[in-house]
Design an enzyme around this catalytic site. Structure first.
Site: not given
Length: 241
Positions: A44, A192, A210
């Site tokens: 990520c 994250h 996201n």
């Protein structure tokens, strides 16, 4: 699963990582207007940074990669703020079922996003497995070559709005206890990185994408932002060219 692939043009591919069992050529047309989407690899820090750069400059895909010799693509990444040209082909990791395993254009095949991720895996780590560890600030530095500032004390929405309007790329990182914080999209994922794409100076709300679901915008109030996110990283200058 950790083996490397050497393509016919002599271009080396990084070693595979978790969730991938082999390789397949991606013959799709590149659509650099599509947002980056993260696959099963836990990178990520790269994909959210790429998403933030694309949000700040929708033409970023044209700056990052260009056709190389033969069937290769040349990706411009940065090491200590110096540009490095990385050549990769379009053979991309797939699962045991033959599905695309890692990053791709949202709603499509790997495309330009997969090319950039593959170059990052080869240049930064030499392996997709190793690419699954990193920080948002590192992703911004590798992709832009710009200085990056980390804010451990989260800035107000007014500052975030000002930076975004100036073309800065911004990401925010969650922490191990973030799943205790609920949002309209459910609990926040732990450890994250997300792209910050908007902020309202009046309400204090912050908007994020996201990399797991980049088509959707997550809006959180100032309290949720402070509770759910550990830090914010931003380029100190515009990424627009």
């Amino acid at each position: 699963m950790g083996r490397r692939l050497r393509a016919s043009q002599g271009v080396e591919s990084p070693a595979l990582g978790p969730g991938a069992a082999g390789w397949r050529e991606d013959r799709s047309a590149l659509d650099r207007t599509r947002r980056p989407r993260q696959g099963v690899l836990g990178d990520c820090w790269v994909v959210a940074a790429l998403l933030a750069v694309h949000e700040a400059d929708p033409a970023a895909g044209r700056h990052l990669l260009a056709p190389g010799p033969g069937d290769t693509w040349a990706v411009t990444l940065y090491e200590r703020r110096r540009p490095v040209r990385v050549l990769v082909d379009r053979t991309m990791p797939v699962t045991a079922q033959g599905r695309w395993a890692y990053a791709r254009e949202a709603g499509a095949a790997p495309g330009w996003v997969g090319i950039v991720e593959k170059a990052a895996a080869l240049h930064v780590a030499g392996s997709y497995r190793v690419l699954a560890r990193g920080f948002g600030r590192s992703g911004l530095a590798v992709l832009t070559g710009l200085p990056v500032r980390t804010h451990l004390r989260l800035p107000p929405a007014s500052s975030i709005d000002e930076w975004l309007r100036a073309g800065h790329a911004i990401v925010a990182s969650t922490h191990p206890a973030s799943p205790l914080v609920r949002t309209e999209h459910g609990p926040l994922p732990r450890d994250h990185v997300m792209a910050v794409v908007g902020a309202d100076p009046v309400t204090g709300h912050v908007r994020l994408r996201n990399p797991w679901r980049p088509e959707d915008v997550l809006t959180v109030d100032a309290r949720t932002f402070r509770r759910g996110f550990l830090s914010l990283d931003r380029t100190v200058a515009t990424v627009r060219r």
